[in-house]
Write a protein that holds these residues in place. Structure first.
Motif, PDB file in Angstrom:
ATOM      1  N   ILE A 135      -3.959   0.622   3.471  1.00  0.00           N
ATOM      2  CA  ILE A 135      -4.193   2.078   3.477  1.00  0.00           C
ATOM      3  C   ILE A 135      -4.953   2.448   4.748  1.00  0.00           C
ATOM      4  CG2 ILE A 135      -6.415   1.961   2.215  1.00  0.00           C
ATOM      5  CD1 ILE A 135      -5.399   4.474   0.631  1.00  0.00           C
ATOM      6  N   ASN A 143      -5.863  -0.165  -3.474  1.00  0.00           N
ATOM      7  CA  ASN A 143      -4.734   0.633  -3.956  1.00  0.00           C
ATOM      8  C   ASN A 143      -3.569  -0.269  -4.346  1.00  0.00           C
ATOM      9  OD1 ASN A 143      -5.019   0.405  -0.962  1.00  0.00           O
ATOM     10  ND2 ASN A 143      -2.929   1.214  -0.939  1.00  0.00           N
ATOM     11  N   GLU A 148      -3.352   9.311  -1.561  1.00  0.00           N
ATOM     12  CA  GLU A 148      -4.560   9.276  -0.722  1.00  0.00           C
ATOM     13  C   GLU A 148      -5.683  10.064  -1.383  1.00  0.00           C
ATOM     14  OE1 GLU A 148      -4.601  11.210   3.294  1.00  0.00           O
ATOM     15  OE2 GLU A 148      -4.576   9.116   3.960  1.00  0.00           O
TER      16      GLU A 148
END
Length: 328
Positions: A247, A203, A220
């Protein structure tokens, strides 16, 4: 969902932060006249390797800016320590790491066939993020981020039977179709050569003092969607890796992620210095009821296939159990 997820203990050595690319999300790169620009010396690196070995690491991750030799001042620095190319210097560092008892994994940016061939005997695995097959504004001024060049390097690694890590960076201006195309390109390369051991789904995280500081990070839900798509597209023998310092991994594991990458007990994540590595005990908490299994930088199937050199044979044998995972 897999019965366990894997991880590796590593030591992270940022050999140089001088780079020809100018990605608009990067805080790692420095111009040679920046006071924080560096080319690490052997005498600086040896204690880091020894400390990592003592802390139970099996991997040394050598990362550096791509083709810094194109920058004249860096070329002088290299010459001053007796080397004409960064690859030659990395070969020397790999030899030192092997002697200390660590398996090298070099992540060097775009390389040609000859350079990969030179590094292969001294690396248990190597890596290059594809990032995206799209031409995005984030990569303007970065010749090494041209997708075809990166695919060529990954292809060369396949021809040379190098166990390889690649991946995509989610949220740098690419579309969902671009993400799918990137994963399809990786799957095709693996189907041809069988060398992709893991694909990182990373990410994007906006960093202050960069042109992309105001760009939103992927949600998410987006990350879960990409993991589900990746698990559909990628062959089952290719691990899907997520970064537990960037994450929360649990929901992504439920979507098909099965590796948490390298975590370091002794060094920071030099690419994302604001994001601290979790400890092994914290990792166990993050994955809840899912079991953790420690691996080496070379995955078990490539140990079984013998995709490593005689130079690494004894060390791999010492560090791996009968199934090719980390010997406990």
């Amino acid at each position: 969902m897999d019965e366990f997820v894997t991880f590796c203990r590593n030591v992270f050595v940022p050999v140089t932060n001088v780079c020809r690319n100018k990605c608009t999300y990067c805080t790692f790169r420095r111009e040679p006249d920046d006071p924080q620009a560096q080319l690490m010396q052997i005498e600086e690196i040896i204690p880091i390797l020894e400390q990592g070995k003592k802390a139970g690491c099996t991997e040394v991750l050598f990362t550096f800016g791509e083709y810094a030799e194109e920058i004249p001042k860096y070329k002088e620095w290299l010459k001053d320590i007796g080397y004409s190319s960064t690859v030659d210097y990395i070969c020397e560092l790999c030899k030192i790491a092997i002697d200390i008892g660590l398996l090298p994994h070099t992540n060097a940016g775009v390389l040609n066939y000859t350079e990969l061939e030179k590094l292969k005997p001294l690396n248990s695995s190597m890596g290059l993020m594809l990032e995206t097959t799209a031409n995005v504004a984030a990569h303007e001024g970065s010749p090494g981020k041209e997708p075809s060049r990166r695919i060529k390097t990954i292809r060369y690694a396949g021809e040379l039977h190098i166990p390889f890590t690649t991946g995509i960076l989610v949220g740098i201006g690419e579309t969902l179709d671009d993400r799918i195309n990137s994963l399809l390109s990786i799957a095709e390369l693996h189907e041809e050569y069988g060398h992709i051991q893991e694909v990182i789904i990373q990410n994007f995280t906006p960093k202050t003092d960069t042109p992309m500081a105001e760009m939103p990070a992927p949600t998410e839900e987006e990350m879960m969607q990409v993991i589900l798509i990746a698990r559909e597209i990628l062959p089952n023998d290719v691990a899907i890796q997520v970064a537990p310092n960037l994450i929360e991994p649990y929901l992504l594991i439920q979507c098909g992620a099965n590796d948490l990458g390298g975590i370091s007990p002794t060094t920071i994540d030099w690419i994302n210095p604001e994001a601290e590595w979790p400890s092994v005990s914290e990792l166990k908490e993050m994955v809840h009821e899912v079991s953790l299994k420690e691996r080496l930088p070379i995955y078990p199937q490539y140990i079984k296939k013998g995709w490593y050199s005689d130079t690494l044979k004894d060390l791999i044998s010492d560090l791996s159990d009968e199934n090719g995972y980390r010997k406990i």
